[in-house]
Motif scaffolding. Structure first.
Motif, PDB file in Angstrom:
ATOM      1  N   VAL A  87       0.825  -1.203   0.000  1.00 45.97           N
ATOM      2  CA  VAL A  87       0.000   0.000   0.000  1.00 45.97           C
ATOM      3  C   VAL A  87       0.866   1.263   0.000  1.00 45.97           C
ATOM      4  CG1 VAL A  87      -1.743   1.294   1.282  1.00 45.97           C
ATOM      5  CG2 VAL A  87      -1.905  -1.175   1.109  1.00 45.97           C
ATOM      6  N   TYR A  88       1.858   1.290   0.853  1.00 49.59           N
ATOM      7  CA  TYR A  88       2.718   2.466   0.946  1.00 49.59           C
ATOM      8  C   TYR A  88       3.488   2.676  -0.355  1.00 49.59           C
ATOM      9  CZ  TYR A  88       6.447   5.558   2.476  1.00 49.59           C
ATOM     10  OH  TYR A  88       7.326   6.599   2.580  1.00 49.59           O
ATOM     11  N   LEU A  89       4.045   1.607  -0.908  1.00 47.14           N
ATOM     12  CA  LEU A  89       4.805   1.739  -2.152  1.00 47.14           C
ATOM     13  C   LEU A  89       3.921   2.167  -3.317  1.00 47.14           C
ATOM     14  CD1 LEU A  89       7.231  -1.305  -1.899  1.00 47.14           C
ATOM     15  CD2 LEU A  89       7.782   1.117  -1.629  1.00 47.14           C
ATOM     16  N   LEU A  90       2.706   1.619  -3.405  1.00 43.58           N
ATOM     17  CA  LEU A  90       1.781   2.049  -4.450  1.00 43.58           C
ATOM     18  C   LEU A  90       1.440   3.526  -4.291  1.00 43.58           C
ATOM     19  CD1 LEU A  90      -0.682  -0.973  -4.672  1.00 43.58           C
ATOM     20  CD2 LEU A  90       0.837  -0.152  -6.482  1.00 43.58           C
ATOM     21  N   SER A  91       1.193   3.940  -3.060  1.00 46.49           N
ATOM     22  CA  SER A  91       0.853   5.333  -2.794  1.00 46.49           C
ATOM     23  C   SER A  91       2.008   6.260  -3.153  1.00 46.49           C
ATOM     24  CB  SER A  91       0.485   5.500  -1.314  1.00 46.49           C
ATOM     25  OG  SER A  91       0.285   6.854  -1.015  1.00 46.49           O
ATOM     26  N   GLU A  92       3.202   5.927  -2.707  1.00 49.44           N
ATOM     27  CA  GLU A  92       4.368   6.771  -2.995  1.00 49.44           C
ATOM     28  C   GLU A  92       4.685   6.805  -4.486  1.00 49.44           C
ATOM     29  OE1 GLU A  92       6.173   8.835  -0.804  1.00 49.44           O
ATOM     30  OE2 GLU A  92       4.338   8.388   0.283  1.00 49.44           O
ATOM     31  N   THR A  93       4.547   5.670  -5.144  1.00 46.59           N
ATOM     32  CA  THR A  93       4.789   5.614  -6.589  1.00 46.59           C
ATOM     33  C   THR A  93       3.759   6.461  -7.320  1.00 46.59           C
ATOM     34  OG1 THR A  93       5.762   3.417  -6.373  1.00 46.59           O
ATOM     35  CG2 THR A  93       5.038   4.077  -8.574  1.00 46.59           C
ATOM     36  N   GLY A  94       2.499   6.354  -6.918  1.00 46.47           N
ATOM     37  CA  GLY A  94       1.443   7.164  -7.535  1.00 46.47           C
ATOM     38  C   GLY A  94       1.699   8.647  -7.380  1.00 46.47           C
ATOM     39  N   LYS A  95       2.130   9.057  -6.192  1.00 49.12           N
ATOM     40  CA  LYS A  95       2.442  10.471  -5.968  1.00 49.12           C
ATOM     41  C   LYS A  95       3.588  10.929  -6.860  1.00 49.12           C
ATOM     42  CE  LYS A  95       1.112  10.285  -1.113  1.00 49.12           C
ATOM     43  NZ  LYS A  95       1.644  10.292   0.258  1.00 49.12           N
ATOM     44  N   ALA A  96       4.615  10.093  -6.985  1.00 49.98           N
ATOM     45  CA  ALA A  96       5.759  10.447  -7.834  1.00 49.98           C
ATOM     46  C   ALA A  96       5.341  10.556  -9.296  1.00 49.98           C
ATOM     47  CB  ALA A  96       6.873   9.407  -7.679  1.00 49.98           C
ATOM     48  N   VAL A  97       4.506   9.626  -9.759  1.00 46.51           N
ATOM     49  CA  VAL A  97       4.020   9.669 -11.138  1.00 46.51           C
ATOM     50  C   VAL A  97       3.207  10.938 -11.359  1.00 46.51           C
ATOM     51  CG1 VAL A  97       2.452   8.561 -12.794  1.00 46.51           C
ATOM     52  CG2 VAL A  97       4.079   7.184 -11.493  1.00 46.51           C
ATOM     53  N   ASP A  98       2.305  11.256 -10.421  1.00 51.04           N
ATOM     54  CA  ASP A  98       1.514  12.490 -10.542  1.00 51.04           C
ATOM     55  C   ASP A  98       2.408  13.721 -10.631  1.00 51.04           C
ATOM     56  OD1 ASP A  98      -0.919  11.192 -10.559  1.00 51.04           O
ATOM     57  OD2 ASP A  98      -1.344  11.556  -8.434  1.00 51.04           O
ATOM     58  N   ARG A  99       3.454  13.777  -9.792  1.00 45.88           N
ATOM     59  CA  ARG A  99       4.377  14.924  -9.827  1.00 45.88           C
ATOM     60  C   ARG A  99       5.075  15.027 -11.171  1.00 45.88           C
ATOM     61  NH1 ARG A  99       5.641  13.289  -4.542  1.00 45.88           N
ATOM     62  NH2 ARG A  99       7.433  12.137  -5.300  1.00 45.88           N
ATOM     63  N   LEU A 100       5.560  13.890 -11.693  1.00 45.49           N
ATOM     64  CA  LEU A 100       6.271  13.894 -12.969  1.00 45.49           C
ATOM     65  C   LEU A 100       5.356  14.279 -14.128  1.00 45.49           C
ATOM     66  CD1 LEU A 100       8.419  10.685 -12.463  1.00 45.49           C
ATOM     67  CD2 LEU A 100       9.275  13.039 -12.584  1.00 45.49           C
ATOM     68  N   LEU A 101       4.139  13.730 -14.144  1.00 44.24           N
ATOM     69  CA  LEU A 101       3.197  14.056 -15.215  1.00 44.24           C
ATOM     70  C   LEU A 101       2.763  15.522 -15.132  1.00 44.24           C
ATOM     71  CD1 LEU A 101       0.999  10.828 -15.309  1.00 44.24           C
ATOM     72  CD2 LEU A 101       2.772  11.518 -16.946  1.00 44.24           C
ATOM     73  N   THR A 102       2.521  16.010 -13.923  1.00 44.59           N
ATOM     74  CA  THR A 102       2.124  17.408 -13.740  1.00 44.59           C
ATOM     75  C   THR A 102       3.246  18.342 -14.167  1.00 44.59           C
ATOM     76  OG1 THR A 102       0.599  16.820 -11.964  1.00 44.59           O
ATOM     77  CG2 THR A 102       1.337  19.111 -12.033  1.00 44.59           C
ATOM     78  N   ALA A 103       4.485  17.986 -13.853  1.00 41.02           N
ATOM     79  CA  ALA A 103       5.627  18.805 -14.278  1.00 41.02           C
ATOM     80  C   ALA A 103       5.741  18.836 -15.799  1.00 41.02           C
ATOM     81  CB  ALA A 103       6.924  18.282 -13.656  1.00 41.02           C
ATOM     82  N   GLY A 104       5.516  17.682 -16.437  1.00 40.69           N
ATOM     83  CA  GLY A 104       5.552  17.627 -17.901  1.00 40.69           C
ATOM     84  C   GLY A 104       4.467  18.487 -18.528  1.00 40.69           C
ATOM     85  N   LEU A 105       3.273  18.444 -17.948  1.00 37.45           N
ATOM     86  CA  LEU A 105       2.181  19.283 -18.440  1.00 37.45           C
ATOM     87  C   LEU A 105       2.516  20.765 -18.251  1.00 37.45           C
ATOM     88  CD1 LEU A 105      -0.844  17.261 -17.028  1.00 37.45           C
ATOM     89  CD2 LEU A 105      -0.355  17.657 -19.453  1.00 37.45           C
ATOM     90  N   ALA A 106       3.079  21.101 -17.091  1.00 45.10           N
ATOM     91  CA  ALA A 106       3.421  22.501 -16.807  1.00 45.10           C
ATOM     92  C   ALA A 106       4.447  23.036 -17.803  1.00 45.10           C
ATOM     93  CB  ALA A 106       3.936  22.631 -15.373  1.00 45.10           C
ATOM     94  N   ARG A 107       5.404  22.194 -18.216  1.00 49.00           N
ATOM     95  CA  ARG A 107       6.379  22.627 -19.217  1.00 49.00           C
ATOM     96  C   ARG A 107       5.698  23.001 -20.527  1.00 49.00           C
ATOM     97  NH1 ARG A 107       9.370  18.522 -16.793  1.00 49.00           N
ATOM     98  NH2 ARG A 107       8.801  16.996 -18.373  1.00 49.00           N
ATOM     99  N   ARG A 108       4.525  22.452 -20.772  1.00 46.42           N
ATOM    100  CA  ARG A 108       3.767  22.750 -21.991  1.00 46.42           C
ATOM    101  C   ARG A 108       2.701  23.821 -21.741  1.00 46.42           C
ATOM    102  NH1 ARG A 108       6.056  19.978 -26.015  1.00 46.42           N
ATOM    103  NH2 ARG A 108       6.748  17.895 -25.486  1.00 46.42           N
TER     104      ARG A 108
END
Length: 191
Positions: free
Chosen positions: A16-37
């Motif tokens: 549960v913790y690893l899924l949660s932390e991985t999901g947060k990291a993915v959200d941060r990376l995707l949001t950063a990519g969107l922000a660059r655009r």
């Protein structure tokens, strides 16, 4: 290289913790990519929904996106002014504004999917092709379980354990067998 020897042996932290932390990291990376655009997750959600579902009324589309209404309205205006969406007024059962994705909007969505694929490649670089397929299959099964609502959820009242009591003097209190979480603790437990 991943070294599992440095990880906790707690099942909670391994799943549960690893899924949660991985999901947060993915959200941060995707949001950063969107922000660059110059975009946000709301822009992406609107473009994706229209591309997947086809033309939609503004009101119906706004209800599909989980974000505050002013944020959704601003994102729609951004996409319309950038000519990524097109608005048409139709008179079916009254006046209604219908939104569609333009060719430019589909091209932009393709770029965003390419960006997301690059994030995925970076995140899964340490896995073999077979491991990636297996991970995808397992995550689909977990997501299906969540969507069905069939996952077993712990019941602190039915299984004993601890719960945070309600009211102005809240405490972390053991739950007695057969007692509800709202029951007052015994005097011995409260002291």
């Amino acid at each position: 290289m991943y070294d599992g020897r440095n990880e906790s042996s707690s099942p909670f932290e391994q799943t549960v913790y690893l899924l949660s932390e991985t999901g947060k990291a993915v959200d941060r990376l995707l949001t950063a990519g969107l922000a660059r655009r110059g975009l946000s997750p709301v822009h992406h959600a609107l473009l994706s929904a229209l591309a997947r579902l086809g033309p939609h009324g503004r009101h119906d589309l706004t209800a599909r996106v989980t974000a505050p209404a002013p944020e959704v309205d601003q994102a729609l205006e951004d996409l319309l002014s950038a000519h990524l969406l097109q608005s048409m007024v139709v008179h079916v059962g009254g006046r209604q504004e219908v939104l569609t994705v333009t060719a430019s909007g589909r091209a932009a969505l393709d770029v965003l999917h390419t960006d997301a694929s690059a994030v995925q490649e970076d995140l899964l670089a340490s896995l073999t092709k077979g491991q990636r397929v297996e991970l995808n299959s397992l995550l689909r099964r977990v997501r299906a379980t969540v969507a069905r609502g069939t996952g077993r959820r712990p019941d602190p009242q039915g299984e004993g354990g601890w719960t945070l009591t309600p009211g102005p003097r809240r405490s972390w209190t053991p739950v007695r067998e057969g007692a509800g979480a709202t029951d007052e603790p015994d005097a011995a437990e409260a002291g």
